[in-house]
Design a protein around this motif. Sequence first.
Motif, PDB file in Angstrom:
ATOM      1  N   LYS A   1       0.724  -1.133   0.006  1.00  0.00           N
ATOM      2  CA  LYS A   1       0.019   0.000  -0.119  1.00  0.00           C
ATOM      3  C   LYS A   1       0.848   1.358   0.096  1.00  0.00           C
ATOM      4  O   LYS A   1       1.713   1.465   0.884  1.00  0.00           O
ATOM      5  CB  LYS A   1      -0.856   0.108   1.212  1.00  0.00           C
ATOM      6  CG  LYS A   1      -2.140   0.867   1.068  1.00  0.00           C
ATOM      7  CD  LYS A   1      -2.725   1.217   2.335  1.00  0.00           C
ATOM      8  CE  LYS A   1      -3.416   0.433   3.160  1.00  0.00           C
ATOM      9  NZ  LYS A   1      -4.103   0.670   4.412  1.00  0.00           N
ATOM     10  N   TYR A   2       0.500   2.089  -0.937  1.00  0.00           N
ATOM     11  CA  TYR A   2       1.545   3.335  -1.040  1.00  0.00           C
ATOM     12  C   TYR A   2       0.647   4.560  -1.397  1.00  0.00           C
ATOM     13  O   TYR A   2       0.545   4.972  -2.734  1.00  0.00           O
ATOM     14  CB  TYR A   2       2.612   3.092  -2.363  1.00  0.00           C
ATOM     15  CG  TYR A   2       3.048   1.763  -2.142  1.00  0.00           C
ATOM     16  CD1 TYR A   2       4.085   1.481  -1.534  1.00  0.00           C
ATOM     17  CD2 TYR A   2       2.430   0.806  -3.118  1.00  0.00           C
ATOM     18  CE1 TYR A   2       4.643   0.096  -1.506  1.00  0.00           C
ATOM     19  CE2 TYR A   2       2.985  -0.451  -3.167  1.00  0.00           C
ATOM     20  CZ  TYR A   2       3.894  -0.671  -2.397  1.00  0.00           C
ATOM     21  OH  TYR A   2       4.274  -2.244  -2.171  1.00  0.00           O
TER      22      TYR A   2
ATOM     23  N   THR B   1       1.482  12.456   4.018  1.00  0.00           N
ATOM     24  CA  THR B   1       1.235  11.072   4.426  1.00  0.00           C
ATOM     25  C   THR B   1       2.088  10.915   5.512  1.00  0.00           C
ATOM     26  O   THR B   1       3.141  11.040   5.853  1.00  0.00           O
ATOM     27  CB  THR B   1       1.689  10.003   3.060  1.00  0.00           C
ATOM     28  OG1 THR B   1       1.189  10.381   2.080  1.00  0.00           O
ATOM     29  CG2 THR B   1       1.462   8.753   3.639  1.00  0.00           C
ATOM     30  N   ILE B   2       1.272  10.328   6.620  1.00  0.00           N
ATOM     31  CA  ILE B   2       1.830  10.062   7.911  1.00  0.00           C
ATOM     32  C   ILE B   2       1.524   8.442   7.992  1.00  0.00           C
ATOM     33  O   ILE B   2       0.212   7.918   8.044  1.00  0.00           O
ATOM     34  CB  ILE B   2       1.454  10.685   9.126  1.00  0.00           C
ATOM     35  CG1 ILE B   2       1.843  12.381   8.779  1.00  0.00           C
ATOM     36  CG2 ILE B   2       2.020  10.323  10.399  1.00  0.00           C
ATOM     37  CD1 ILE B   2       1.104  13.335   9.873  1.00  0.00           C
ATOM     38  N   SER B   3       2.496   7.603   8.163  1.00  0.00           N
ATOM     39  CA  SER B   3       2.084   6.118   8.238  1.00  0.00           C
ATOM     40  C   SER B   3       2.723   5.397   9.112  1.00  0.00           C
ATOM     41  O   SER B   3       3.963   5.950   9.552  1.00  0.00           O
ATOM     42  CB  SER B   3       2.139   5.584   6.722  1.00  0.00           C
ATOM     43  OG  SER B   3       3.716   5.354   6.258  1.00  0.00           O
ATOM     44  N   ILE B   4       2.065   4.388   9.567  1.00  0.00           N
ATOM     45  CA  ILE B   4       3.001   3.373  10.413  1.00  0.00           C
ATOM     46  C   ILE B   4       2.688   1.862   9.713  1.00  0.00           C
ATOM     47  O   ILE B   4       1.796   1.649   9.121  1.00  0.00           O
ATOM     48  CB  ILE B   4       2.711   3.087  11.793  1.00  0.00           C
ATOM     49  CG1 ILE B   4       1.157   2.902  12.077  1.00  0.00           C
ATOM     50  CG2 ILE B   4       3.205   4.275  12.608  1.00  0.00           C
ATOM     51  CD1 ILE B   4       0.880   2.316  13.434  1.00  0.00           C
TER      52      ILE B   4
ATOM     53  N   GLY C   1       4.588   2.312   2.047  1.00  0.00           N
ATOM     54  CA  GLY C   1       5.073   3.692   1.792  1.00  0.00           C
ATOM     55  C   GLY C   1       4.261   4.729   1.369  1.00  0.00           C
ATOM     56  O   GLY C   1       3.163   4.891   1.778  1.00  0.00           O
ATOM     57  N   ALA C   2       4.920   5.654   0.366  1.00  0.00           N
ATOM     58  CA  ALA C   2       3.874   6.712  -0.022  1.00  0.00           C
ATOM     59  C   ALA C   2       4.470   7.062  -1.483  1.00  0.00           C
ATOM     60  O   ALA C   2       5.721   7.162  -1.828  1.00  0.00           O
ATOM     61  CB  ALA C   2       3.830   7.967   0.799  1.00  0.00           C
ATOM     62  N   LYS C   3       3.726   8.050  -2.080  1.00  0.00           N
ATOM     63  CA  LYS C   3       4.042   8.557  -3.433  1.00  0.00           C
ATOM     64  C   LYS C   3       3.501   9.987  -3.426  1.00  0.00           C
ATOM     65  O   LYS C   3       2.660  10.395  -3.178  1.00  0.00           O
ATOM     66  CB  LYS C   3       3.687   7.850  -4.683  1.00  0.00           C
ATOM     67  CG  LYS C   3       4.073   6.509  -4.809  1.00  0.00           C
ATOM     68  CD  LYS C   3       3.397   5.882  -6.065  1.00  0.00           C
ATOM     69  CE  LYS C   3       3.674   4.333  -6.214  1.00  0.00           C
ATOM     70  NZ  LYS C   3       2.957   3.776  -7.047  1.00  0.00           N
TER      71      LYS C   3
ATOM     72  N   TYR D   1       9.968   0.182   3.515  1.00  0.00           N
ATOM     73  CA  TYR D   1       9.658   1.535   3.152  1.00  0.00           C
ATOM     74  C   TYR D   1       9.794   1.294   1.695  1.00  0.00           C
ATOM     75  O   TYR D   1      11.144   1.266   1.169  1.00  0.00           O
ATOM     76  CB  TYR D   1       9.952   2.668   3.863  1.00  0.00           C
ATOM     77  CG  TYR D   1       9.683   3.831   3.201  1.00  0.00           C
ATOM     78  CD1 TYR D   1       8.384   4.522   3.517  1.00  0.00           C
ATOM     79  CD2 TYR D   1      10.573   4.514   2.307  1.00  0.00           C
ATOM     80  CE1 TYR D   1       8.126   5.730   2.738  1.00  0.00           C
ATOM     81  CE2 TYR D   1      10.073   5.859   1.723  1.00  0.00           C
ATOM     82  CZ  TYR D   1       8.893   6.191   1.863  1.00  0.00           C
ATOM     83  OH  TYR D   1       8.631   7.490   1.044  1.00  0.00           O
ATOM     84  N   ARG D   2       8.872   1.749   0.709  1.00  0.00           N
ATOM     85  CA  ARG D   2       9.008   2.025  -0.553  1.00  0.00           C
ATOM     86  C   ARG D   2       8.187   3.244  -0.979  1.00  0.00           C
ATOM     87  O   ARG D   2       6.858   3.431  -0.934  1.00  0.00           O
ATOM     88  CB  ARG D   2       8.465   0.574  -1.037  1.00  0.00           C
ATOM     89  CG  ARG D   2       8.856   0.665  -2.706  1.00  0.00           C
ATOM     90  CD  ARG D   2       8.199  -0.420  -3.416  1.00  0.00           C
ATOM     91  NE  ARG D   2       8.196  -1.926  -2.833  1.00  0.00           N
ATOM     92  CZ  ARG D   2       9.262  -2.646  -2.954  1.00  0.00           C
ATOM     93  NH1 ARG D   2      10.120  -2.314  -3.865  1.00  0.00           N
ATOM     94  NH2 ARG D   2       9.662  -3.599  -2.369  1.00  0.00           N
ATOM     95  N   GLY D   3       9.045   4.140  -1.544  1.00  0.00           N
ATOM     96  CA  GLY D   3       8.264   5.320  -1.877  1.00  0.00           C
ATOM     97  C   GLY D   3       8.777   6.356  -2.962  1.00  0.00           C
ATOM     98  O   GLY D   3       9.985   5.651  -3.112  1.00  0.00           O
ATOM     99  N   ILE D   4       8.132   6.988  -3.577  1.00  0.00           N
ATOM    100  CA  ILE D   4       8.573   7.802  -4.584  1.00  0.00           C
ATOM    101  C   ILE D   4       8.300   9.214  -4.654  1.00  0.00           C
ATOM    102  O   ILE D   4       7.342   9.436  -4.067  1.00  0.00           O
ATOM    103  CB  ILE D   4       7.917   7.290  -6.053  1.00  0.00           C
ATOM    104  CG1 ILE D   4       8.463   5.934  -6.424  1.00  0.00           C
ATOM    105  CG2 ILE D   4       8.350   8.200  -7.012  1.00  0.00           C
ATOM    106  CD1 ILE D   4       7.481   5.400  -7.722  1.00  0.00           C
ATOM    107  N   VAL D   5       9.141  10.037  -4.563  1.00  0.00           N
ATOM    108  CA  VAL D   5       8.716  11.627  -4.552  1.00  0.00           C
ATOM    109  C   VAL D   5       9.411  12.055  -5.860  1.00  0.00           C
ATOM    110  O   VAL D   5      10.537  11.943  -6.388  1.00  0.00           O
ATOM    111  CB  VAL D   5       9.723  12.385  -3.463  1.00  0.00           C
ATOM    112  CG1 VAL D   5       9.452  13.758  -3.808  1.00  0.00           C
ATOM    113  CG2 VAL D   5       8.929  11.992  -2.085  1.00  0.00           C
ATOM    114  N   LYS D   6       8.529  12.690  -6.664  1.00  0.00           N
ATOM    115  CA  LYS D   6       8.968  13.220  -7.894  1.00  0.00           C
ATOM    116  C   LYS D   6       8.672  14.638  -8.092  1.00  0.00           C
ATOM    117  O   LYS D   6       7.188  14.847  -7.986  1.00  0.00           O
ATOM    118  CB  LYS D   6       8.219  12.221  -8.904  1.00  0.00           C
ATOM    119  CG  LYS D   6       8.908  12.407 -10.350  1.00  0.00           C
ATOM    120  CD  LYS D   6       8.040  11.196 -11.284  1.00  0.00           C
ATOM    121  CE  LYS D   6       8.744  11.076 -12.844  1.00  0.00           C
ATOM    122  NZ  LYS D   6       7.879  10.175 -13.584  1.00  0.00           N
TER     123      LYS D   6
END
Lengths: 272, 475
Positions: B308-309, B323-326, B338-340, B366-371
Amino acid sequence: MSILEIRDLFVSVEDKMILKGVNLTVKGGESHAIMGPNGTGKSTLASVVMGHPKYKIESGSILLDGTDIAELAVDERSRLGLFLAMQAPIEVPGVTNFDFVKTAVQAHMPQDKKLRIGKFILDFEEAAKDLQMGTGLAHRYLNEGFSGGEKKRNEILQMKLIKPSIAFLDEIDSGLDVDALRIVGENVTKMKSNALGMVLITHYQRLLDYIIPDYVHIMIKGEIVKTGGTELIAKIDAEGYDWLKSELGITELEETKRPVSLGTCATKVPAR
Amino acid sequence: MSKEKELEKKPDVGQIIGDYKYGFKTENVSNVYTTKKGLSKDIVKEISMIKGEPEWMLEIRLAAYESFLRIPNPKWGPDLSFIKFDDIIYYIKSSDRVEKNWDEVPSEIKDTFQKLGIPEAEQKYLAGVTTQFDSEAVYHSTIIELEEQGVVFLDTDSALKQYPELFKQYFGKVVSHADNKYAALNTAVWSGGSFIYVPPGVKIEKPLQSYFRINSENMGQFERTLIIVDKGASVNYVEGCTAPIYSADSLHAAVVEIFVLEDAYCRYSTVQNWSNNIINLVTKRSLVEKHGHMEWIDGNIGSGLNMKYPSCILKGDYAKGTTISIAFAGKGQHQDTGAKMIHIGANTTSKIISKSIATKGGQVNYRGIVKQEGKAINAKSKIECDTILVDRESQSDTLPTNIVKNFKGQIEHEATVSKVSDAQLFYLMSRGLTEEQATEMIVMGFIEPFARELPMEYAVELNQLIKLEMTGSIG
């Protein structure tokens, strides 16, 4: 009234022997000071009594009210009445000071008894006031962002509320300015009673101006080499530990120089 | 089958779920209608027909089914090849109609909620309730206050019937059915979920809440949630789920689409707590217009495998995404979360705070993308990923991707991995706390930045869940 008896204690860490036969008896109502150069095992002694897993007891025993506590876990020792005010209190983010102290106090109560929260809040606030910790203390995270002095005062606050029967105060004076030292000194002195036996570990006389010990022990190279009264403090303050060399026939000391006075701290002008 | 029998058959699963507080199963719920196992064009048509949907929805479903067949499993992340799509029932309906009144809710179902303590303990706090039991909403109430303001809060099926134009305008517009295999699957077979429309300028003060649960073996859950927050409006939506026990693996592939229009604000909070035999593959995405602000508060406690991202597409200038996640991974759990944040507009800002905990051999990534795209000048992003490993058996990886395609963007990235340290344990234990109490306190402190963002009763529930999961994690 509790009695802590340390008998012929040998302790190692990573195969290096740190304590080499320590003997010490502390009874309720007594205050003991342990002095000595850096690296001679003073803090190790405090940690071992509390049960830090890093240290290994090679031989000897630690008895609390006649029971050997060497095999007990850290928390069990605490619940039996032992306390250690640490040299470097740990920060725990996200945990409020209040929640932590409340849980600790609860842990020391008999199983069938419940903490009266209203009374506890009052006790906490009063202790915080005595130590001049400011009103926001309860909601601050445990030691996080505390100044060195605040951390030390927070240790004393915990001690006041947990009410141990035997307490080790490991360099509670380091990092304190004159005012903080006085506050800590006064608060600890106020706690003195037959229900509390204390061991103060320090380098300097200055703490002992506020908390007058009944016994002064000098520890060198993992052994208590001399025990006396307050007269020893003045002698060390004036002469350092050099004089012990000849008296005890020690040829080599880890720290032969007199303790260095830090300008900003509450130093006493050395006797001339 | 009784719980005891299940445990006999599968001692390992029983051991995992045995202390699962909310792990029980309601007996004797007769499922009014189910499709047969597996998926085909005919089943997709059947689902659409039962629901009495307009032709255009059937067309979207069929196109999505084609995408589902065509698109392979993701080539990154956990291996999903074990999922047997033929063993899943894609549609199940336990109640023939959507309830308007709590009194009309079947008592069996109410009983489930009673066991969870939901109605008594939390109803007062609810501004509106959609309770999903199996695939479709059986209970739905919207308080008059909301209706008067023109707010639409419905189960998604009803919304399609009652607001077809609005629905058509937004459905599938931020998560296309061709986006990924599981978004395609959801679009083909979706059922239930929540639909919220907040008209321009309407600010809903109290959180809107919804409870979801699954209660049938081999049953997939494919909710579809669509939230539209019109210009200058604001909403705080809270979704919660607590799954009962069942024995077979179950796939949960939801899609959440959120549109935050100009100057609007949306907060979507969820604490996901599916039981450990569930595979949870969710696509959550929002499109944020000028000066809009989207916040995802995303808690992942349950499910065996979770991917879930939550994403924000910051399209308008000055749009903001948070995005605040645990993620909590215990024994046998794999959390890949993670988050995108995709910055398109100028002066857009984003913040990601991710807290991960692994214990008892769990794995948390944690898997995330910031673009930041070419036109996203002066964009600013901040990413904070903290992981805490409770023991040596547990694992964690941090896999961030940060891309800036202009010369005026800024990305700050901080990541920490720590263990529950001996020094911390010694300190807390020296004050009389047991090792378990001390570990729990350190972990609870670690997730505090997340917990404080939740409504009070959710934070309490989260704390209880984590404590429960932590129980026995020592020794």
